[in-house]
Design a protein around this motif. Sequence first.
Motif, PDB file in Angstrom:
ATOM      1  N   PHE A 157     -46.654 -49.656 -34.000  1.00 24.57           N
ATOM      2  CA  PHE A 157     -45.969 -50.915 -34.950  1.00 24.57           C
ATOM      3  C   PHE A 157     -44.703 -50.312 -36.100  1.00 24.57           C
ATOM      4  N   LEU A 158     -44.414 -49.525 -36.601  1.00 25.48           N
ATOM      5  CA  LEU A 158     -44.303 -48.317 -37.179  1.00 25.48           C
ATOM      6  C   LEU A 158     -42.899 -47.806 -36.542  1.00 25.48           C
ATOM      7  N   THR A 191     -45.289 -55.249 -31.688  1.00 23.64           N
ATOM      8  CA  THR A 191     -45.217 -56.313 -33.555  1.00 23.64           C
ATOM      9  C   THR A 191     -47.121 -57.669 -32.509  1.00 23.64           C
ATOM     10  N   GLY A 216     -50.749 -43.312 -28.098  1.00 29.43           N
ATOM     11  CA  GLY A 216     -50.139 -43.862 -28.728  1.00 29.43           C
ATOM     12  C   GLY A 216     -49.199 -44.536 -26.652  1.00 29.43           C
ATOM     13  N   VAL A 236     -56.921 -48.967 -33.292  1.00 27.43           N
ATOM     14  CA  VAL A 236     -55.559 -49.329 -33.933  1.00 27.43           C
ATOM     15  C   VAL A 236     -54.800 -48.630 -35.150  1.00 27.43           C
ATOM     16  N   LEU A 237     -55.216 -47.323 -34.924  1.00 28.29           N
ATOM     17  CA  LEU A 237     -54.236 -46.331 -35.248  1.00 28.29           C
ATOM     18  C   LEU A 237     -53.080 -46.106 -34.759  1.00 28.29           C
ATOM     19  N   CYS A 238     -53.480 -46.263 -33.024  1.00 30.32           N
ATOM     20  CA  CYS A 238     -51.771 -45.943 -32.530  1.00 30.32           C
ATOM     21  C   CYS A 238     -51.594 -47.267 -32.702  1.00 30.32           C
ATOM     22  N   LEU A 239     -52.113 -48.565 -32.242  1.00 32.14           N
ATOM     23  CA  LEU A 239     -51.178 -49.720 -32.449  1.00 32.14           C
ATOM     24  C   LEU A 239     -50.292 -49.742 -33.827  1.00 32.14           C
ATOM     25  N   ASP A 240     -50.907 -49.157 -34.926  1.00 31.37           N
ATOM     26  CA  ASP A 240     -50.130 -49.282 -36.864  1.00 31.37           C
ATOM     27  C   ASP A 240     -48.951 -48.272 -35.851  1.00 31.37           C
ATOM     28  N   TRP A 241     -49.329 -46.895 -35.307  1.00 29.61           N
ATOM     29  CA  TRP A 241     -48.373 -46.130 -35.373  1.00 29.61           C
ATOM     30  C   TRP A 241     -46.918 -46.659 -34.473  1.00 29.61           C
ATOM     31  N   VAL A 247     -50.775 -59.348 -29.454  1.00 32.35           N
ATOM     32  CA  VAL A 247     -49.368 -57.135 -29.740  1.00 32.35           C
ATOM     33  C   VAL A 247     -48.466 -58.350 -28.192  1.00 32.35           C
ATOM     34  N   ASP A 272     -41.389 -49.993 -34.660  1.00 36.49           N
ATOM     35  CA  ASP A 272     -40.901 -51.384 -34.286  1.00 36.49           C
ATOM     36  C   ASP A 272     -40.966 -51.205 -32.363  1.00 36.49           C
TER      37      ASP A 272
END
Length: 75
Positions: A58-59, A64, A17, A51-56, A71, A61
């Motif tokens: 995003f969480l 976005t 990430g 994608v998991l890095c993007l999710d992390w 992105v 903050d």
Amino acid sequence: MLVPDNIHPEQTIYFNGAFVLKIIQERRVMDMLDLYVQTTSERDMTMPVFVLCLDWLFLLDLITLNDIGKVELCS
């Protein structure tokens, strides 16, 4: 878990990430596929890990998706 004890740290979402965040900080707004290409030019990672890095991120903050689906670095 972000840093499990049964794999190398270089394979964690936490570590990878940081590379995704570095690339998005340079441009602030990017298309997701362009971000993936730029990230994999510095660090070899699979699309699911990306994608998991993007999710992390995003969480946390830190990123976005804007109105047109790009992105974007949160301010």
